[in-house]
Design a protein around this motif. Sequence first.
Motif, PDB file in Angstrom:
ATOM      1  N   HIS A  10       0.752  -1.021  -0.168  1.00 28.42           N
ATOM      2  CA  HIS A  10      -0.097   0.021  -0.045  1.00 28.42           C
ATOM      3  C   HIS A  10       0.848   1.349  -0.119  1.00 28.42           C
ATOM      4  O   HIS A  10       1.143   1.920   1.070  1.00 28.42           O
ATOM      5  CB  HIS A  10      -0.893   0.009   1.241  1.00 28.42           C
ATOM      6  CG  HIS A  10      -1.825  -1.227   1.197  1.00 28.42           C
ATOM      7  ND1 HIS A  10      -2.903  -1.236   0.487  1.00 28.42           N
ATOM      8  CD2 HIS A  10      -1.717  -2.335   1.871  1.00 28.42           C
ATOM      9  CE1 HIS A  10      -3.395  -2.361   0.895  1.00 28.42           C
ATOM     10  NE2 HIS A  10      -2.929  -3.270   1.816  1.00 28.42           N
ATOM     11  N   PRO A  11       1.291   1.692  -1.191  1.00 22.52           N
ATOM     12  CA  PRO A  11       2.332   2.575  -1.230  1.00 22.52           C
ATOM     13  C   PRO A  11       1.625   4.025  -0.714  1.00 22.52           C
ATOM     14  O   PRO A  11       0.573   4.036  -1.354  1.00 22.52           O
ATOM     15  CB  PRO A  11       2.945   2.537  -2.750  1.00 22.52           C
ATOM     16  CG  PRO A  11       1.910   2.067  -3.625  1.00 22.52           C
ATOM     17  CD  PRO A  11       1.389   0.739  -2.335  1.00 22.52           C
ATOM     18  N   ASP A  12       2.404   4.906  -0.142  1.00 22.18           N
ATOM     19  CA  ASP A  12       1.719   6.283  -0.062  1.00 22.18           C
ATOM     20  C   ASP A  12       2.481   7.139  -0.835  1.00 22.18           C
ATOM     21  O   ASP A  12       3.815   7.179  -0.730  1.00 22.18           O
ATOM     22  CB  ASP A  12       2.112   6.578   1.493  1.00 22.18           C
ATOM     23  CG  ASP A  12       1.528   8.140   1.915  1.00 22.18           C
ATOM     24  OD1 ASP A  12       0.522   8.459   1.129  1.00 22.18           O
ATOM     25  OD2 ASP A  12       1.862   8.571   2.944  1.00 22.18           O
ATOM     26  N   TRP A  13       1.990   7.772  -1.754  1.00 22.69           N
ATOM     27  CA  TRP A  13       2.608   8.467  -2.991  1.00 22.69           C
ATOM     28  C   TRP A  13       2.124  10.292  -2.545  1.00 22.69           C
ATOM     29  O   TRP A  13       1.148  10.383  -2.753  1.00 22.69           O
ATOM     30  CB  TRP A  13       2.044   8.266  -4.323  1.00 22.69           C
ATOM     31  CG  TRP A  13       2.348   6.975  -4.958  1.00 22.69           C
ATOM     32  CD1 TRP A  13       3.383   6.017  -4.332  1.00 22.69           C
ATOM     33  CD2 TRP A  13       1.676   6.446  -5.932  1.00 22.69           C
ATOM     34  NE1 TRP A  13       3.373   5.062  -5.143  1.00 22.69           N
ATOM     35  CE2 TRP A  13       2.310   5.249  -6.127  1.00 22.69           C
ATOM     36  CE3 TRP A  13       0.732   6.879  -6.791  1.00 22.69           C
ATOM     37  CZ2 TRP A  13       1.885   4.279  -7.051  1.00 22.69           C
ATOM     38  CZ3 TRP A  13       0.216   5.843  -7.570  1.00 22.69           C
ATOM     39  CH2 TRP A  13       0.863   4.646  -7.866  1.00 22.69           C
ATOM     40  N   PRO A  14       3.046  10.746  -1.853  1.00 21.43           N
ATOM     41  CA  PRO A  14       3.250  12.335  -1.532  1.00 21.43           C
ATOM     42  C   PRO A  14       2.958  12.991  -2.756  1.00 21.43           C
ATOM     43  O   PRO A  14       3.733  13.234  -3.782  1.00 21.43           O
ATOM     44  CB  PRO A  14       4.316  12.587  -0.811  1.00 21.43           C
ATOM     45  CG  PRO A  14       5.196  11.578  -1.108  1.00 21.43           C
ATOM     46  CD  PRO A  14       4.561  10.285  -1.483  1.00 21.43           C
ATOM     47  N   PRO A  28       1.355  18.077 -14.504  1.00 21.66           N
ATOM     48  CA  PRO A  28       2.402  17.398 -13.764  1.00 21.66           C
ATOM     49  C   PRO A  28       2.133  16.630 -12.925  1.00 21.66           C
ATOM     50  O   PRO A  28       2.806  15.296 -12.664  1.00 21.66           O
ATOM     51  CB  PRO A  28       3.654  18.527 -13.498  1.00 21.66           C
ATOM     52  CG  PRO A  28       3.096  19.944 -13.917  1.00 21.66           C
ATOM     53  CD  PRO A  28       1.481  19.652 -14.389  1.00 21.66           C
ATOM     54  N   ILE A  29       1.071  16.753 -12.030  1.00 21.62           N
ATOM     55  CA  ILE A  29       0.620  15.995 -11.066  1.00 21.62           C
ATOM     56  C   ILE A  29       0.055  14.689 -11.741  1.00 21.62           C
ATOM     57  O   ILE A  29       0.344  13.481 -11.401  1.00 21.62           O
ATOM     58  CB  ILE A  29      -0.465  16.744 -10.186  1.00 21.62           C
ATOM     59  CG1 ILE A  29       0.307  17.786  -9.279  1.00 21.62           C
ATOM     60  CG2 ILE A  29      -1.113  15.688  -9.053  1.00 21.62           C
ATOM     61  CD1 ILE A  29      -0.815  18.930  -8.889  1.00 21.62           C
ATOM     62  N   HIS A  30      -0.815  15.101 -12.837  1.00 22.78           N
ATOM     63  CA  HIS A  30      -1.245  13.835 -13.566  1.00 22.78           C
ATOM     64  C   HIS A  30      -0.341  12.705 -14.130  1.00 22.78           C
ATOM     65  O   HIS A  30      -0.358  11.586 -14.048  1.00 22.78           O
ATOM     66  CB  HIS A  30      -2.075  14.485 -14.575  1.00 22.78           C
ATOM     67  CG  HIS A  30      -2.756  13.367 -15.824  1.00 22.78           C
ATOM     68  ND1 HIS A  30      -1.858  13.092 -16.606  1.00 22.78           N
ATOM     69  CD2 HIS A  30      -3.716  12.551 -15.930  1.00 22.78           C
ATOM     70  CE1 HIS A  30      -2.657  12.130 -17.471  1.00 22.78           C
ATOM     71  NE2 HIS A  30      -3.622  11.944 -16.902  1.00 22.78           N
ATOM     72  N   ASP A  31       0.679  13.461 -14.594  1.00 24.40           N
ATOM     73  CA  ASP A  31       1.861  12.869 -15.469  1.00 24.40           C
ATOM     74  C   ASP A  31       2.699  11.879 -14.467  1.00 24.40           C
ATOM     75  O   ASP A  31       2.954  10.703 -14.640  1.00 24.40           O
ATOM     76  CB  ASP A  31       2.647  13.650 -16.151  1.00 24.40           C
ATOM     77  CG  ASP A  31       2.179  14.331 -17.383  1.00 24.40           C
ATOM     78  OD1 ASP A  31       1.080  13.913 -17.498  1.00 24.40           O
ATOM     79  OD2 ASP A  31       2.592  15.277 -17.703  1.00 24.40           O
ATOM     80  N   GLU A  32       2.673  12.552 -13.135  1.00 18.08           N
ATOM     81  CA  GLU A  32       3.475  11.805 -12.007  1.00 18.08           C
ATOM     82  C   GLU A  32       2.632  10.427 -11.507  1.00 18.08           C
ATOM     83  O   GLU A  32       2.946   9.488 -11.342  1.00 18.08           O
ATOM     84  CB  GLU A  32       3.622  12.643 -10.716  1.00 18.08           C
ATOM     85  CG  GLU A  32       4.333  12.028  -9.662  1.00 18.08           C
ATOM     86  CD  GLU A  32       5.823  11.477  -9.995  1.00 18.08           C
ATOM     87  OE1 GLU A  32       6.464  10.805  -9.173  1.00 18.08           O
ATOM     88  OE2 GLU A  32       6.487  11.913 -11.093  1.00 18.08           O
ATOM     89  N   ILE A  33       1.270  10.783 -11.517  1.00 18.24           N
ATOM     90  CA  ILE A  33       0.447   9.634 -11.104  1.00 18.24           C
ATOM     91  C   ILE A  33       0.473   8.726 -12.180  1.00 18.24           C
ATOM     92  O   ILE A  33       0.729   7.205 -12.013  1.00 18.24           O
ATOM     93  CB  ILE A  33      -0.922  10.314 -11.083  1.00 18.24           C
ATOM     94  CG1 ILE A  33      -1.206  11.198  -9.567  1.00 18.24           C
ATOM     95  CG2 ILE A  33      -2.029   8.871 -10.572  1.00 18.24           C
ATOM     96  CD1 ILE A  33      -2.605  11.633  -9.331  1.00 18.24           C
TER      97      ILE A  33
END
Length: 54
Positions: A10-14, A28-33
């Motif tokens: 269950h990774p927590d992605w800040p 950029p947030i979309h691309d990182e997800i």
Amino acid sequence: MRRSLPGRRHPDWPLDDPAGRGVDDVRPIHDEIDRRVRGSLDELSGDTSGAEDR
């Protein structure tokens, strides 16, 4: 309540909160997800080519 099962992660992605931001700030947030999800899928499927190449 989330129960942990052996072998499950269950990774927590800040990540930055995109609320109230314009498209240029959300991209950029979309691309990182997208990068992280694809990397996780590659990991699960055993693909070693890496999502970084996409």
